[in-house]
Enzyme design. Structure first.
Site, PDB file in Angstrom:
ATOM      1  N   HIS A 179       0.562  -1.234   0.142  1.00  0.00           N
ATOM      2  CA  HIS A 179      -0.080  -0.059   0.050  1.00  0.00           C
ATOM      3  C   HIS A 179       0.867   1.078  -0.039  1.00  0.00           C
ATOM      4  O   HIS A 179       2.014   1.157   0.358  1.00  0.00           O
ATOM      5  CB  HIS A 179      -0.912  -0.064   1.130  1.00  0.00           C
ATOM      6  CG  HIS A 179      -1.946   0.946   1.368  1.00  0.00           C
ATOM      7  ND1 HIS A 179      -1.803   2.429   1.961  1.00  0.00           N
ATOM      8  CD2 HIS A 179      -3.086   1.064   0.916  1.00  0.00           C
ATOM      9  CE1 HIS A 179      -2.698   3.156   1.715  1.00  0.00           C
ATOM     10  NE2 HIS A 179      -3.639   2.365   1.197  1.00  0.00           N
ATOM     11  N   THR A 181       1.369   3.566   1.887  1.00  0.00           N
ATOM     12  CA  THR A 181       1.910   4.288   3.073  1.00  0.00           C
ATOM     13  C   THR A 181       2.948   3.147   3.621  1.00  0.00           C
ATOM     14  O   THR A 181       3.853   3.663   4.799  1.00  0.00           O
ATOM     15  CB  THR A 181       0.620   4.032   4.161  1.00  0.00           C
ATOM     16  OG1 THR A 181       0.328   2.727   4.282  1.00  0.00           O
ATOM     17  CG2 THR A 181      -0.456   5.109   4.028  1.00  0.00           C
ATOM     18  N   LYS A 182       3.449   2.232   2.744  1.00  0.00           N
ATOM     19  CA  LYS A 182       4.443   1.321   3.338  1.00  0.00           C
ATOM     20  C   LYS A 182       6.001   1.765   2.758  1.00  0.00           C
ATOM     21  O   LYS A 182       5.752   2.528   1.852  1.00  0.00           O
ATOM     22  CB  LYS A 182       4.044  -0.147   2.931  1.00  0.00           C
ATOM     23  CG  LYS A 182       2.812  -0.684   3.235  1.00  0.00           C
ATOM     24  CD  LYS A 182       2.803  -0.690   4.840  1.00  0.00           C
ATOM     25  CE  LYS A 182       1.445  -1.333   5.567  1.00  0.00           C
ATOM     26  NZ  LYS A 182       0.157  -0.489   5.265  1.00  0.00           N
ATOM     27  N   ASN A 183       6.907   1.015   3.319  1.00  0.00           N
ATOM     28  CA  ASN A 183       8.193   1.253   2.530  1.00  0.00           C
ATOM     29  C   ASN A 183       8.302   0.938   1.253  1.00  0.00           C
ATOM     30  O   ASN A 183       9.004   1.992   0.562  1.00  0.00           O
ATOM     31  CB  ASN A 183       9.175   0.322   3.474  1.00  0.00           C
ATOM     32  CG  ASN A 183       9.217   0.540   4.928  1.00  0.00           C
ATOM     33  OD1 ASN A 183       8.201   0.959   5.554  1.00  0.00           O
ATOM     34  ND2 ASN A 183      10.388   0.580   5.577  1.00  0.00           N
ATOM     35  N   ILE A 185       6.185   0.380  -2.193  1.00  0.00           N
ATOM     36  CA  ILE A 185       4.794   0.684  -2.630  1.00  0.00           C
ATOM     37  C   ILE A 185       4.240   0.245  -4.041  1.00  0.00           C
ATOM     38  O   ILE A 185       5.070   0.199  -4.838  1.00  0.00           O
ATOM     39  CB  ILE A 185       4.220   2.151  -2.540  1.00  0.00           C
ATOM     40  CG1 ILE A 185       5.030   2.978  -3.210  1.00  0.00           C
ATOM     41  CG2 ILE A 185       4.457   2.629  -0.915  1.00  0.00           C
ATOM     42  CD1 ILE A 185       4.576   4.380  -3.262  1.00  0.00           C
TER      43      ILE A 185
END
Length: 377
Positions: A179, A181-183, A185
């Protein structure tokens, strides 16, 4: 200067690879870039088998199908987690038994699990909060003792380790998120790791709508049929093309995020020493992948005041999960057990901005904003 909580990072090759995928004329699932992503993860982390999915939620739903969750099976998991962790098993009819967090960390308290196990327990789902490992040796020992499955919700835990073992490789299954928001994406996107070889063949079938289509394309069967339960869990190759551009920059992304995380940690030591906040705790057995930097305030009032103070300075701080055992959907099903540590993190934890393109001037502004708030207290 507005500082958002998150800003998606583009390496520069995402569009190039998407165009390459489109030009290949194979843009549905399991195309060129899907295979490249699978190969990357299996070679770098030694996962037995990787399958990209459209989300971490889908990966968890696949795990629930693979272990054949039935109505009234019990599944133990932390209360302090995102709703997807529970939904994947509730959809199969499972009863969720929520466990408390550690006092020192939002992760599940491994020492509290054995008391929750009953003859109906089928699985333990652990969540590696902020990319920091749960105590997996204790959890796996319990699982072996009671013949339970272990699923790692590693949504936040890419490139993080437990005693030198990659998270997502330790339980029967691991579920990752890409997603925005992750490291790493892909907009949306996820991945299931299958660490027990007996599940690999069925995982491919479940991911392909219950058909043996993957075996057909490998030439192992002369036609493909509906042979099991399943759904459309595989992502477009366009998503994989975006993700692969990120994978090529993994080391750079991680180094930058760790720099930001460590800067926060060092600047807020005095606040911790003055007992104004608690800082993230990294156990000796775990590594830090710098997914989240958070502070734990004294109470919900202080947490909310801090968020509001920083908002007035154009700095966006956010809280995180509401304990699932107190959610409107599950409160009547959970019963009267108190989970005080999970509730404390729900009320007191606040996350600070952390993203690849964060400038040193922005980082300094966030640090100063937080320090200024506590000077006024």
């Amino acid at each position: 200067m507005h500082i958002p909580f998150n800003k998606p990072y583009l390496s520069g090759k995402e569009i190039e690879y998407i165009i390459e995928s489109v030009n290949s004329l194979k843009i549905s699932g399991d195309g060129l870039f899907t295979k490249k992503c699978h190969q990357f993860f299996e070679q770098k982390y030694g996962f037995s088998k990787c399958l990209l999915t459209t989300s971490c939620t889908d990966a968890l739903e696949m795990a629930a199908l693979l272990i054949d969750i039935q109505p009234n099976d019990e599944v133990i998991m932390p209360s302090f987690t995102f709703v997807s962790t529970a939904n994947a098993f509730v959809l199969r009819g499972a009863k969720i038994i929520f466990a408390d967090s550690l006092a020192s960390h939002p992760n599940i308290d491994a020492d509290a699990l054995e008391a929750l196990i009953t003859p109906k327990t089928k699985a333990i789902v652990v969540v590696h909060y902020a990319g920091v490992a749960c105590e997996m040796n204790k959890i796996n020992e319990l699982a072996q003792k009671y013949n339970l499955y272990v699923i790692e919700d590693a949504a936040q835990a890419i490139d993080s380790f437990y005693q030198n073992k990659p998270l997502g490789s330790i339980g029967h299954f691991g579920a990752f998120s890409f997603h925005e928001t992750k490291n790493l994406i892909a907009g949306e996107g996820g991945m299931l790791t299958i660490n027990a070889p007996q599940f690999i063949k069925r995982a491919e079938i479940i991911r392909e709508k219950g058909t043996n289509r993957s075996a057909f394309f490998r030439g192992e069967v002369d036609k493909y049929n509906w042979v099991d339960l399943g759904s459309s869990f595989l992502p477009s190759d366009i998503i994989a093309a975006f993700l692969y551009a990120q994978l090529e920059n993994l080391e750079d992304i991680q180094n930058k995020r760790k720099h930001i995380w460590q800067t926060y940690f060092s600047h807020f030591q005095e606040l911790k020493e003055n007992c104004q906040v608690d800082l993230p705790y990294i156990p000796d057995y775990a590594t830090n992948n710098a997914h989240i930097f958070y502070l734990v305030c004294k109470d919900i009032e202080q947490r909310n005041q801090l968020i509001q103070f920083c908002k007035q300075q154009d700095v966006n701080l956010v809280f995180h999960y509401i304990s699932l055992h107190k959610s409107p959907f599950y409160v009547s099903k959970h019963g009267l057990r108190e989970l005080p540590n999970a509730d404390r993190f729900s009320d007191c934890l606040v996350r600070l901005p952390l993203f690849y393109e964060m400038k040193d001037s922005q980082l300094e502004k966030v640090v100063q904003c937080v320090i200024d708030f506590f000077k006024k207290k």
